[in-house]
Design a protein around this motif. Structure first.
Motif, mmCIF file in Angstrom:
data_model
loop_
_atom_site.group_PDB
_atom_site.id
_atom_site.type_symbol
_atom_site.label_atom_id
_atom_site.label_comp_id
_atom_site.label_asym_id
_atom_site.label_seq_id
_atom_site.Cartn_x
_atom_site.Cartn_y
_atom_site.Cartn_z
ATOM 1 N N MET A 1 0.879 -1.124 -0.065
ATOM 2 C CA MET A 1 0.095 -0.136 0.075
ATOM 3 C C MET A 1 0.953 1.377 0.118
ATOM 4 N N GLN A 2 1.860 1.038 0.767
ATOM 5 C CA GLN A 2 2.751 2.394 0.996
ATOM 6 C C GLN A 2 3.739 2.331 -0.003
ATOM 7 N N SER A 3 3.916 3.571 -0.666
ATOM 8 C CA SER A 3 5.198 3.894 -1.716
ATOM 9 C C SER A 3 6.228 4.033 -0.740
ATOM 10 N N GLU A 4 7.401 4.361 -1.142
ATOM 11 C CA GLU A 4 8.737 4.495 -0.733
ATOM 12 C C GLU A 4 8.643 5.858 0.337
ATOM 13 N N ILE A 5 9.247 5.357 1.619
ATOM 14 C CA ILE A 5 9.196 6.213 2.772
ATOM 15 C C ILE A 5 10.357 7.314 2.306
ATOM 16 N N ILE A 6 9.874 8.715 2.180
ATOM 17 C CA ILE A 6 10.943 9.853 2.149
ATOM 18 C C ILE A 6 11.326 10.241 3.480
ATOM 19 N N PHE A 7 10.485 10.489 4.224
ATOM 20 C CA PHE A 7 10.644 11.105 5.592
ATOM 21 C C PHE A 7 10.389 10.246 6.822
ATOM 22 N N SER A 8 11.311 10.177 7.713
ATOM 23 C CA SER A 8 10.960 9.419 8.985
ATOM 24 C C SER A 8 11.108 10.507 10.112
ATOM 25 N N VAL A 9 10.195 10.481 10.814
ATOM 26 C CA VAL A 9 10.233 11.600 11.886
ATOM 27 C C VAL A 9 10.388 10.769 13.305
ATOM 28 N N VAL A 10 11.348 11.030 13.948
ATOM 29 C CA VAL A 10 11.657 10.272 15.110
ATOM 30 C C VAL A 10 11.494 11.091 16.383
ATOM 31 N N ILE A 11 10.437 10.720 17.436
ATOM 32 C CA ILE A 11 10.197 11.515 18.297
ATOM 33 C C ILE A 11 10.170 10.539 19.830
ATOM 34 N N PRO A 12 11.271 11.159 20.533
ATOM 35 C CA PRO A 12 11.455 10.492 21.776
ATOM 36 C C PRO A 12 10.368 10.907 22.721
ATOM 37 N N VAL A 13 9.677 9.805 23.304
ATOM 38 C CA VAL A 13 8.673 10.495 24.540
ATOM 39 C C VAL A 13 8.836 9.757 25.787
ATOM 40 N N TYR A 14 8.728 10.522 26.667
ATOM 41 C CA TYR A 14 8.795 10.074 28.006
ATOM 42 C C TYR A 14 7.783 11.022 28.988
ATOM 43 N N ASN A 15 6.624 10.398 29.392
ATOM 44 C CA ASN A 15 5.550 10.822 30.131
ATOM 45 C C ASN A 15 5.209 12.248 29.486
ATOM 46 N N LYS B 1 2.130 17.800 3.526
ATOM 47 C CA LYS B 1 2.528 18.594 2.298
ATOM 48 C C LYS B 1 3.775 18.189 1.839
ATOM 49 N N LEU B 2 4.573 17.636 2.543
ATOM 50 C CA LEU B 2 6.006 17.339 2.134
ATOM 51 C C LEU B 2 6.191 16.238 1.380
ATOM 52 N N GLY B 3 5.593 15.126 1.637
ATOM 53 C CA GLY B 3 5.675 13.943 0.946
ATOM 54 C C GLY B 3 5.572 12.762 1.714
ATOM 55 N N SER B 4 5.689 11.588 1.376
ATOM 56 C CA SER B 4 5.473 10.304 1.903
ATOM 57 C C SER B 4 6.357 10.235 3.222
ATOM 58 N N ARG C 1 20.421 9.999 4.970
ATOM 59 C CA ARG C 1 20.528 8.519 5.245
ATOM 60 C C ARG C 1 21.868 8.285 5.443
ATOM 61 N N ARG C 2 23.153 8.799 4.832
ATOM 62 C CA ARG C 2 24.292 8.727 4.990
ATOM 63 C C ARG C 2 24.775 9.044 6.557
ATOM 64 N N MET C 3 24.240 9.997 7.118
ATOM 65 C CA MET C 3 24.553 10.601 8.409
ATOM 66 C C MET C 3 23.840 9.521 9.392
ATOM 67 N N VAL C 4 22.503 8.847 8.987
ATOM 68 C CA VAL C 4 21.920 8.181 9.987
ATOM 69 C C VAL C 4 22.767 6.836 10.065
ATOM 70 N N ASN C 5 23.145 6.331 8.972
ATOM 71 C CA ASN C 5 24.039 5.139 8.902
ATOM 72 C C ASN C 5 25.345 5.258 9.693
ATOM 73 N N VAL C 6 25.793 6.606 9.691
ATOM 74 C CA VAL C 6 26.960 6.633 10.420
ATOM 75 C C VAL C 6 26.746 6.454 11.995
ATOM 76 N N LEU C 7 25.614 6.925 12.302
ATOM 77 C CA LEU C 7 24.963 7.083 13.763
ATOM 78 C C LEU C 7 24.691 5.458 14.110
ATOM 79 N N LYS C 8 24.246 4.751 12.961
ATOM 80 C CA LYS C 8 23.967 3.520 13.547
ATOM 81 C C LYS C 8 24.951 2.707 13.839
ATOM 82 N N ASP C 9 26.213 2.904 13.123
ATOM 83 C CA ASP C 9 27.521 2.220 13.310
ATOM 84 C C ASP C 9 27.830 2.489 14.658
ATOM 85 N N MET C 10 27.543 3.638 15.147
ATOM 86 C CA MET C 10 28.199 4.049 16.620
ATOM 87 C C MET C 10 27.406 3.513 17.715
#
Ligand code: UDP
Ligand code: MG
Length: 308
Positions: free
Chosen positions: A1-15, A33-36, A163-172
């Motif tokens: 159903m979903q096309s390719e995701i362009i944006f991921s929004v990450v939100i930390p939530v504590y109470n 308005k921005l995209g998928s 994406r490049r930056m996120v991949n670097v962070l995932k390696d750390m």
């Protein structure tokens, strides 16, 4: 159903049960308005209804996703979990208390399309309580002074990462995480945009003074070993000073026969040196403890539930 995701929004939530419904509403309006897109709420062991709300959002809209931790692991680890699960080509980070207005995202994105790997918001004016302003100032002063990584002071968590930056962070995978520093350390092209800053919609800041210090210490110790070298400099300086003072007393005794007085001076210098030694031992201990923690190689977080 979903096309390719362009944006991921990450939100930390504590109470943040009082804030995330409003945040979701305003954020979705902007993202439409921005995209998928997908929105990943990371529930950092909240004790209120935050996780139930996130599950309700998901039922209405499968683009809303959620991860919940078994307990509270901390803000920067929550962000890490979000990054680990984000599928988007560009990942947007923001806090869950509406201090970062979602309406600023299009402006950040415009800058991002010029080809940067990080575009972060700089607060025009900080809308926080005075105590928060002061502790934050000390926090950033310590970090900027001792970490050896160039980080502007008034940056917000609101930012877009490639994406490049996120991949670097995932390696750390280090345990002591200070996300701002880790991003700066990577050395990619960075740009900033001035953004509005609001007061927390509801509730209180989750960062108290001990937590800020802990984070600042993580920030400094993960990027620099300067505090370890302090022992060398202080040792050298105090040996030099005591040599001069010693020679001075000998000179006075030999040429003028002035006896060395001073119970007070002995006690004071004893305490002074003792204090410095303990301080240095503490710094050594801190690094040793940090090394121990990293060597244990435990997972950064434990998931309890997962809605994707
Ligand atoms: N937060 C978190 N885990 C924590 C503390 C905070 O996930 O242990 C989240 C919190 O819900 C918020 C964001 O991190 O979305 C920033 O926290 P807060 O607003 O308390 O920090 P401040 O803006 O006062 O620096
Ligand atoms: Mg906040």
């Amino acid at each position: 159903m979903q096309s390719e995701i362009i944006f991921s929004v990450v939100i930390p939530v504590y109470n943040e049960e009082e804030n995330i419904a409003e945040l979701y509403r305003r954020l979705a309006a902007v993202m439409e308005k921005l995209g998928s897109y997908e929105i990943i709420f990371v529930d950092d062991g909240s004790k209120d209804r935050s996780w139930e709300l996130i599950k309700e959002f998901h039922k209405k809209d499968p683009r809303i996703r959620g991860i919940s931790f078994s307990r509270n692991f901390g803000h920067h680890i929550a962000i890490t979990a979000g990054l680990d699960h984000a599928k988007g080509e560009a990942v947007i980070l923001m806090d869950g208390d509406l201090q970062d207005p979602p309406e600023e995202i299009p402006r950040l994105y415009e800058k991002f399309t010029e080809g940067y790997d990080i575009v972060y918001g700089i607060r025009k004016e900080r809308k926080d309580k005075i105590t928060k302003k002061i502790t934050s100032f000390i926090f950033w002063y310590i970090l900027r002074r001792f970490s050896g990584v160039d980080m502007p002071r008034s940056q917000t968590m609101l930012r877009i990462l490639s994406r490049r930056m996120v991949n670097v962070l995932k390696d750390m995978r280090e345990y002591a995480r200070f996300i701002h520093g880790m991003m700066a350390w990577a050395g990619f092209d960075v740009a900033s945009v001035e953004v509005e800053h609001s007061q927390r919609l509801k509730g209180k800041s989750k960062y108290n003074i001990p937590r800020m210090f802990k984070l600042a210490f993580h920030g400094v110790t993960s990027f620099s070993t300067v505090p370890l070298k302090l022992a060398i400099y202080i040792g050298l300086i105090s040996s030099f000073i005591s040599l001069i003072v010693g020679l001075y007393f000998i000179y006075r005794k030999l040429f003028y026969n002035i006896p060395v007085l001073g119970y007070a001076s002995i006690i004071v210098s004893l305490f002074f040196i003792g204090g410095i030694q303990l301080l240095m031992l503490g710094i050594f201990g801190e690094y040793l403890g940090r090394t121990y923690q990293e060597v244990q190689r435990r997972p950064l977080y434990i998931l309890k539930e997962y809605i994707f």
